[in-house]
Design a protein around this motif. Structure first.
Motif, short mmCIF file in Angstrom:
data_model
loop_
_atom_site.label_atom_id
_atom_site.label_comp_id
_atom_site.label_asym_id
_atom_site.label_seq_id
_atom_site.Cartn_x
_atom_site.Cartn_y
_atom_site.Cartn_z
N THR A 1 -30.78 32.78 55.48
CA THR A 1 -30.78 31.46 55.87
C THR A 1 -30.58 31.32 57.61
OG1 THR A 1 -29.25 29.50 55.70
CG2 THR A 1 -27.91 31.76 55.76
N SER A 2 -31.45 30.38 57.97
CA SER A 2 -31.62 29.88 59.24
C SER A 2 -32.27 28.62 59.24
CB SER A 2 -32.57 30.79 59.92
OG SER A 2 -34.01 30.54 59.49
N ALA A 3 -32.51 27.83 60.42
CA ALA A 3 -32.93 26.59 60.80
C ALA A 3 -34.00 26.26 59.77
CB ALA A 3 -33.14 26.29 62.01
N THR A 4 -34.92 27.43 59.35
CA THR A 4 -36.05 27.03 58.73
C THR A 4 -35.82 27.66 57.00
OG1 THR A 4 -37.15 29.16 59.64
CG2 THR A 4 -37.62 26.79 60.53
N GLU A 5 -35.37 28.45 57.03
CA GLU A 5 -34.82 29.01 55.69
C GLU A 5 -33.55 28.61 55.04
OE1 GLU A 5 -36.62 33.39 55.91
OE2 GLU A 5 -35.58 33.14 57.79
N GLU A 6 -33.51 28.10 53.91
CA GLU A 6 -32.35 27.48 53.22
C GLU A 6 -31.51 26.87 54.38
OE1 GLU A 6 -31.95 27.93 50.16
OE2 GLU A 6 -33.26 29.89 49.70
N PRO A 7 -32.04 25.71 55.05
CA PRO A 7 -31.35 24.89 56.03
C PRO A 7 -30.13 24.45 55.66
CG PRO A 7 -33.52 23.87 55.23
CD PRO A 7 -33.36 25.14 54.69
N ASP A 8 -30.05 24.14 54.44
CA ASP A 8 -28.67 23.28 54.17
C ASP A 8 -27.48 24.66 53.95
OD1 ASP A 8 -29.63 20.73 53.76
OD2 ASP A 8 -30.07 20.91 51.72
N LEU A 9 -27.84 25.65 53.47
CA LEU A 9 -26.93 26.82 53.80
C LEU A 9 -26.52 27.09 55.05
CD1 LEU A 9 -25.10 28.60 52.03
CD2 LEU A 9 -27.09 30.11 51.92
N PHE A 10 -27.38 27.21 55.94
CA PHE A 10 -27.18 27.56 57.25
C PHE A 10 -26.38 26.36 57.80
CE2 PHE A 10 -28.90 28.07 61.85
CZ PHE A 10 -28.28 29.42 62.06
N TRP A 11 -26.71 25.14 57.72
CA TRP A 11 -25.78 24.27 58.31
C TRP A 11 -24.43 24.34 57.83
CZ3 TRP A 11 -22.90 20.40 55.73
CH2 TRP A 11 -22.36 19.40 56.28
N ALA A 12 -24.18 24.63 56.45
CA ALA A 12 -22.84 24.64 55.97
C ALA A 12 -21.92 25.84 56.47
CB ALA A 12 -22.83 24.67 54.47
N ILE A 13 -22.54 26.99 56.62
CA ILE A 13 -21.73 28.24 57.17
C ILE A 13 -21.29 28.12 58.50
CG2 ILE A 13 -22.84 29.64 55.30
CD1 ILE A 13 -24.56 31.07 57.51
N ARG A 14 -22.11 27.07 59.06
CA ARG A 14 -21.85 26.92 60.73
C ARG A 14 -20.58 25.82 60.76
NH1 ARG A 14 -26.93 25.53 63.60
NH2 ARG A 14 -27.35 24.50 61.60
N PRO B 1 -22.30 15.46 66.60
CA PRO B 1 -21.58 15.49 65.42
C PRO B 1 -22.76 15.44 64.33
CG PRO B 1 -20.61 14.07 66.77
CD PRO B 1 -21.94 14.40 67.50
N GLY B 2 -22.23 16.34 63.16
CA GLY B 2 -23.36 16.40 62.21
C GLY B 2 -24.34 17.43 62.27
N GLU B 3 -24.56 18.09 63.36
CA GLU B 3 -25.56 18.98 63.48
C GLU B 3 -25.34 20.26 62.70
OE1 GLU B 3 -27.35 19.52 67.23
OE2 GLU B 3 -27.93 17.41 67.53
N THR B 4 -23.81 20.61 62.72
CA THR B 4 -23.26 21.72 62.06
C THR B 4 -22.31 21.18 61.46
OG1 THR B 4 -21.66 22.33 63.78
CG2 THR B 4 -23.96 23.21 64.01
N ALA B 5 -21.68 22.19 60.19
CA ALA B 5 -20.65 21.43 59.56
C ALA B 5 -19.27 21.50 60.36
CB ALA B 5 -20.40 22.63 58.30
N LEU B 6 -19.01 21.95 61.30
CA LEU B 6 -17.98 21.62 62.39
C LEU B 6 -17.50 20.24 62.51
CD1 LEU B 6 -15.70 23.41 63.88
CD2 LEU B 6 -17.06 22.89 65.79
N LYS B 7 -16.45 19.98 62.16
CA LYS B 7 -16.32 18.53 62.28
C LYS B 7 -16.11 17.86 63.75
CE LYS B 7 -12.16 15.28 61.54
NZ LYS B 7 -11.88 15.03 62.96
#
Length: 462
Positions: free
Chosen positions: A170-183, A363-369
């Motif tokens: 996962t990365s910004a281009t591969e499985e991007p939703d997962l990459f967003w969530a784990i950050r 805000p919202g670019e990563t899962a960190l609030k």
């Protein structure tokens, strides 16, 4: 369980000392007795373990251990399976020294050995024994965050074992939703078995010091911070502890200022000056310059060597060092540690790292609030006896709730909870805020059966 064909090790209570050793955690309060502890030798070992757990009549709980430094029980299981990643600890610096790959079971010690040899840096934890995985998935506030942001802001890609056993990158281009969530969303979406981080130029030499002095007037707390802010840049970091050092165990403030890029010591002399002036001859501030972050990460070893291991930590964020906030926390801590010698090792840590780079990410670019500039506080409840553990739990909970509420009152901003210092009973909306609905949707895609539910649980969106 023992019949699984894996290359790694499977430990059960019948194996005695080896099993007991694998239960060890940084805090005694983090230990639960698992039915089985699996120590994968390679990533392929994990898939059959997950399949076994899912195939049971009542699915077996799965916990994942990286470093085991957290004071909660998130990396342990009472009667379930613990997947202990400690054998998956390889670290590899790319040939161009622009990135570094780190397996999910590595400690920051493993990383700093490599980066120190190569004279490069990565945003990591201040202490060597912290696991790379848990630290990063919760955000990753580190000593280099003043210059380079959080660990998640320097994450280029990751490899994740999903609940169904698939291994995905996962990365910004591969499985991007997962990459967003784990950050910033924690370990709720799968087992991260490899991280790839951005590498930065050498930041040393590093100069640090230590100043211990009793506080006669609470106004001194704000004075020292105001003076520090006059000279502080992104290359300086400051931590302030409320602590009772032996042999007298009097309430003291312990200051740990540190600097980067301190080739000739001039930066340290300038930035440490406020502390020397404030001490008024009551204490001396020894300078010590070390060449690399591996040495920096071991600076607290002596202080922690004899610290009580019945440890519970809670923490939260705050907007500024308001005098009303500092003074009230001081009073709460003094009152708690004054009457019971069993808990007098309990401490409060305030971190002052220039927070501007945290706000570079919207805000919202990563899962960190929380992405506006802020600082963090850690409340450490330490007990020498089992009888005082509940008191430590109550103390840490009371103080973080006070800090959150008081900060909201003074700043107009409710910053919620700091995931890496939660205990698991916090409301997910208070940890993840407006990001929670998207996190629930990602959870439904990658872990619809809620296999990975240790920690601040995110329910899959139905």
């Amino acid at each position: 369980m023992e019949t699984l064909q894996i290359k790694g090790t499977i430990l059960t209570p019948s194996l005695g000392d080896a099993y007991v050793a694998a239960l060890k955690r940084n805090s005694y309060l983090s230990i639960l007795r698992a039915a089985s502890i699996v120590q994968p030798a390679d990533v392929a070992d994990i898939t059959p373990v997950l399949a076994y757990a899912a195939a049971q009549t009542s699915p077996t709980q799965v916990a994942v251990k990286g470093g085991g430094a957290h004071s909660s029980t998130w990396a342990s299981s009472d009667g379930g399976i613990v997947i202990d990643l400690f054998k998956l600890n390889k670290v590899a610096l790319s040939e161009d020294k622009n990135s570094i790959s780190v397996q999910g079971g590595a400690l920051w010690e493993d990383v700093y050995k490599i980066t120190s040899q190569a004279k490069v840096e990565v945003v990591g934890a201040p202490l060597w024994f912290v696991g790379v995985g848990g630290f990063t998935l919760g955000g990753g506030y580190g000593p280099l965050s003043g210059e380079h942001g959080l660990a998640i802001d320097n994450l280029l890609s990751a490899t994740v074992v999903l609940a169904d056993g698939r291994v995905v990158k996962t990365s910004a281009t591969e499985e991007p939703d997962l990459f967003w969530a784990i950050r910033g969303g924690g370990g709720q979406f799968g087992i991260v078995v490899e991280f790839v981080f951005k590498v930065h130029p050498y930041a040393g030499p590093f100069t640090g010091g230590l100043l211990v002095y009793p506080i006669a007037d609470k106004s001194d707390l704000r004075k020292v911070i105001d003076e520090w802010k006059k000279t502080q840049t992104s290359a300086e970091r400051f931590t302030m502890h409320f602590s009772r050092p032996p042999p007298d165990f009097k309430p003291c403030v312990i200051i740990f200022p540190s600097t980067l890029h301190d080739v000739d010591g001039a930066r340290a002399r300038r930035s440490f000056a406020p502390f020397l002036e404030l001490s008024a001859g009551r204490a001396q501030l020894p300078f010590r310059t070390v060449p690399d972050f591996h040495a920096v990460s071991h600076a607290a070893d002596k202080a922690l060597e004899h610290a009580p291991r019945r440890l519970v930590i809670r923490g939260t964020m705050f907007s500024d060092f308001y005098p009303e906030l500092l003074g009230a926390v001081w009073d709460k801590w003094v009152d708690f540690t004054e009457g019971n010698p069993d808990v007098r090792a309990s401490a409060v840590l305030w971190d002052l790292t220039v927070p501007d780079r945290i706000a570079d990410i919207k805000p919202g670019e990563t899962a960190l609030k929380t992405r506006m500039p802020h600082y963090w506080i850690a409340i450490q409840g330490r007990s020498t006896t089992d009888e005082s553990v509940d008191a430590c739990r109550e103390f840490t909970s009371d103080v973080v709730q006070f800090v959150r509420a008081k900060n909201a009152e003074l700043s107009g901003q409710d910053l919620g909870w700091f995931l890496n210092m939660c205990q698991g009973d916090e409301k997910p909306e208070d940890v993840f805020g407006e990001n929670l609905p998207r996190l629930r949707a990602v959870k439904a895609t990658y872990d619809p059966g809620d296999v990975f539910n240790k920690g601040v649980s995110i329910e899959p969106l139905v």
